[in-house]
Design an enzyme around this catalytic site. Structure first.
Site, PDB file in Angstrom:
ATOM      1  N   ASP A  56       0.683  -1.092  -0.177  1.00  0.00           N
ATOM      2  CA  ASP A  56       0.029   0.022   0.176  1.00  0.00           C
ATOM      3  C   ASP A  56       0.757   1.234  -0.053  1.00  0.00           C
ATOM      4  O   ASP A  56       1.924   1.180   0.693  1.00  0.00           O
ATOM      5  CB  ASP A  56      -0.885   0.272   1.221  1.00  0.00           C
ATOM      6  CG  ASP A  56      -1.523  -1.083   1.525  1.00  0.00           C
ATOM      7  OD1 ASP A  56      -1.602  -2.253   0.861  1.00  0.00           O
ATOM      8  OD2 ASP A  56      -2.410  -1.238   2.580  1.00  0.00           O
ATOM      9  N   GLU A 235     -10.574  -2.249   4.571  1.00  0.00           N
ATOM     10  CA  GLU A 235      -9.096  -1.882   4.769  1.00  0.00           C
ATOM     11  C   GLU A 235      -8.980  -0.339   3.943  1.00  0.00           C
ATOM     12  O   GLU A 235      -9.487  -0.026   3.124  1.00  0.00           O
ATOM     13  CB  GLU A 235      -8.133  -2.727   4.237  1.00  0.00           C
ATOM     14  CG  GLU A 235      -8.037  -4.023   4.431  1.00  0.00           C
ATOM     15  CD  GLU A 235      -7.012  -5.011   4.018  1.00  0.00           C
ATOM     16  OE1 GLU A 235      -6.362  -5.751   4.884  1.00  0.00           O
ATOM     17  OE2 GLU A 235      -6.794  -5.120   2.973  1.00  0.00           O
TER      18      GLU A 235
HETATM   19  C1  FRU Z   1      -3.741  -3.558   2.791  1.00  0.00           C
HETATM   20  C2  FRU Z   1      -3.269  -3.986   3.960  1.00  0.00           C
HETATM   21  C3  FRU Z   1      -3.398  -2.977   5.095  1.00  0.00           C
HETATM   22  C4  FRU Z   1      -2.570  -3.381   6.217  1.00  0.00           C
HETATM   23  C5  FRU Z   1      -1.287  -3.559   5.114  1.00  0.00           C
HETATM   24  C6  FRU Z   1      -0.281  -4.400   5.628  1.00  0.00           C
HETATM   25  O1  FRU Z   1      -3.306  -4.121   1.527  1.00  0.00           O
HETATM   26  O2  FRU Z   1      -3.714  -5.380   4.335  1.00  0.00           O
HETATM   27  O3  FRU Z   1      -5.043  -3.302   5.787  1.00  0.00           O
HETATM   28  O4  FRU Z   1      -2.142  -2.152   6.864  1.00  0.00           O
HETATM   29  O5  FRU Z   1      -1.664  -4.130   3.843  1.00  0.00           O
HETATM   30  O6  FRU Z   1       0.882  -4.678   4.840  1.00  0.00           O
END
Ligand code: FRU
Length: 512
Positions: A56, A235
């Site tokens: 992300d 998320e």
């Molecule tokens: C989204 C996610 C978020 C989390 C991160 C962990 O892709 O699952 O919810 O904070 O990636 O790397």
């Protein structure tokens, strides 16, 4: 230097109304494939980490002439692991400078996704104009022990424009309320209430918080949406206000990513348009609308503190279904092109449009543009289509097919059937596909756009991606593709019935 070699593609200008046979036009473009200093599939104008794993985008914030991009990063491997925040900065969102890792895991856990702001009024006491990050701590030890309180929120600050960071000594600033998935805070300054506010996800809903100083937070509301069947875990939320194009109205947009259950399988990001009174978000929207109907735009958020009052969005150009197995060696994953978001209202519904930022034009080689009208053989052959952008408008009678291919018979197809009102993508023969069966399973994708007489396309191809913007970004599909040889052929058919105008193809200069 390299850019110079990407000399311009010539553009075809012709309106051969009388042509009956397909004609192949050979166009000279830049360099062949990649020279040895460029790894196979390395995007040439999308952000990628120099090496290792990325997911992300985090902490998107503008400050003192630079856009800062932090990102979920694991510096020890090309697959996901203990999360850090990587860092890069850019003046134009296209040429990025890599900076040292910003945040490392500590005794409270890995550093999961979050956001950043500039504290102009020193509300935190960390210093005027300090850059403040809020992120999720994910404690792997508690998780292993089966203690569900393993996700909390912490803060850190930087007094040197994101170069070095200090964690707040009293972290975490928000304890876990007893919810297993409790993460991804997106904080912003609410001008009307003069207070910091934040959205974060809690398993299957969004929670809203506020704080005068980023250290003490109070929950103010929740937003839920009845999905039947439920989508995957919620998320990476975001909340912001946008003008409705052509009106004086403003609406609030809530973005939420879902780890699973997106239209074409796996991860995807949807949006709700509604009202926010400074405490509660409400919408009359009845069904899900997605920011991108392709498979590869996930966990995107927008920049805080953007100087031109624009909403710039960047997403992670991958999908949890197969992200850790894509066929690259030195690094894994890219970000989408930065996109400017805007809002339109049509037939009582709101749509969030995404368009490549206008600064992208500076990367285009600009020898010529061409206008093509009438029927003619839309069958072009290029030296290399992999770093190019094409745009055109088509009038559609029944259907239209757009195909990119190479001499190995690999192809990527886009088609539209008016009676079905559907755009279809087929990447099943686009090159390397069998690195993951879920990639294969999501080879055929659809997007409902309704029965339209005219479609405008903007298609951007990089070394391992294709981004398709239809009707000024009202409908978007982003895909990762891995042709084993560059695409060189481009065809629009059936030529008897499809009329094309404003055709333009340009090579894109390298920005990495
Ligand atoms: C989204 C996610 C978020 C989390 C991160 C962990 O892709 O699952 O919810 O904070 O990636 O790397």
């Amino acid at each position: 230097m390299k850019n110079l070699l990407y000399v311009l593609i010539v553009i075809c200008v012709f309106a051969c109304k009388n042509e009956s046979k397909p004609k192949e036009i050979i166009l000279q473009t830049g360099l062949d494939v990649k020279s040895t200093d460029i790894e196979k599939y390395r995007p040439q104008f999308h952000f990628t980490p120099k090496e290792k794993w990325m997911n992300d985008p985090n902490g998107l914030v503008y400050h003192n002439g630079y856009y800062h991009l932090f990102y979920q990063y694991y510096p020890d491997s090309t697959v996901w692991g203990p999360m850090h925040w990587g860092h890069a900065k850019s003046k134009d969102l296209l040429h990025w400078v890599h900076r040292p890792v910003a945040l490392y895991p500590d005794s409270l856990g890995y550093i999961f996704s979050g956001s950043a702001v500039i504290d102009k009024n020193n509300t935190t006491g960390f210093g005027k104009d300090a850059m403040i990050a809020i992120y999720t701590y994910h404690d792997p030890i508690k998780e292993k022990e089966g203690n569900i309180l393993f996700q909390t929120q912490g803060i850190a600050y930087s007094n040197d424009e994101g170069e070095t960071w200090k964690k707040y000594e009293h972290n975490p600033v928000i304890q876990n309320p007893g919810i297993k998935d409790f993460r991804d805070p997106k904080m912003f300054w609410n001008d009307e209430k003069s207070i910091w506010q934040m959205v974060l996800v809690a398993k299957d809903h969004v929670e809203f918080y506020e704080s005068p100083n980023i250290k003490n937070w109070k929950k103010i509301s929740e937003f839920r949406f009845e999905d039947n069947p439920p989508l995957g875990v919620w998320e990476c939320p975001d909340l912001f206000k946008l003008k409705v194009e052509g009106t004086h109205d403003e609406k609030w947009v809530l973005i939420i990513s879902h780890g699973d259950g997106a239209p074409n399988s796996g991860s995807g990001t949807r949006y709700f348009v509604g009202d926010y009174d400074g405490t509660t978000f409400t919408t009359t929207q009845k069904s899900s609308q997605w920011i991108d109907y392709g498979t590869d735009n996930y966990a995107g958020i927008t920049f805080n503190n953007e100087p031109n009052d624009k909403r710039i969005f960047i997403g992670w150009m991958s999908n949890w279904n197969y992200a850790t197995t894509t066929p690259t060696e030195k690094w894994r994953s890219a970000m989408t092109l930065p996109r400017e978001l805007s809002l339109i209202k049509e037939d009582e519904s709101y749509y969030l449009k995404s368009n490549v930022i206008s600064g992208f034009d500076n990367l285009k080689s600009t020898i010529s543009k061409s206008t093509i009208t009438g029927n003619f053989p839309y069958n072009f052959s290029y030296h290399n289509l992999q770093e190019s952008m094409m745009s055109f408008t088509t009038e559609v009678q029944e259907e239209i097919h757009i195909t990119f291919s190479n001499s190995k018979n690999e192809s990527f197809n886009i088609s539209y059937n008016k009676s079905e009102g559907l755009i279809k993508l087929d990447r099943s023969r686009s090159g390397l596909v069998d690195f993951n069966e879920k990639y294969v399973l999501s080879s055929n994708q659809t997007m409902t756009i309704g029965k339209l007489d005219t479609l405008s396309f903007k298609i951007v191809l990089d070394a391992s991606s294709i981004e398709i913007f239809i009707n000024n970004g009202k409908f978007v599909m982003t895909n990762q593709i891995f042709p084993t040889e560059n695409f060189t052929q481009f065809e629009i058919s059936p030529k008897e019935t499809v009329k094309v105008s404003n055709f333009e193809i340009q090579s894109i200069n390298r920005s990495i």
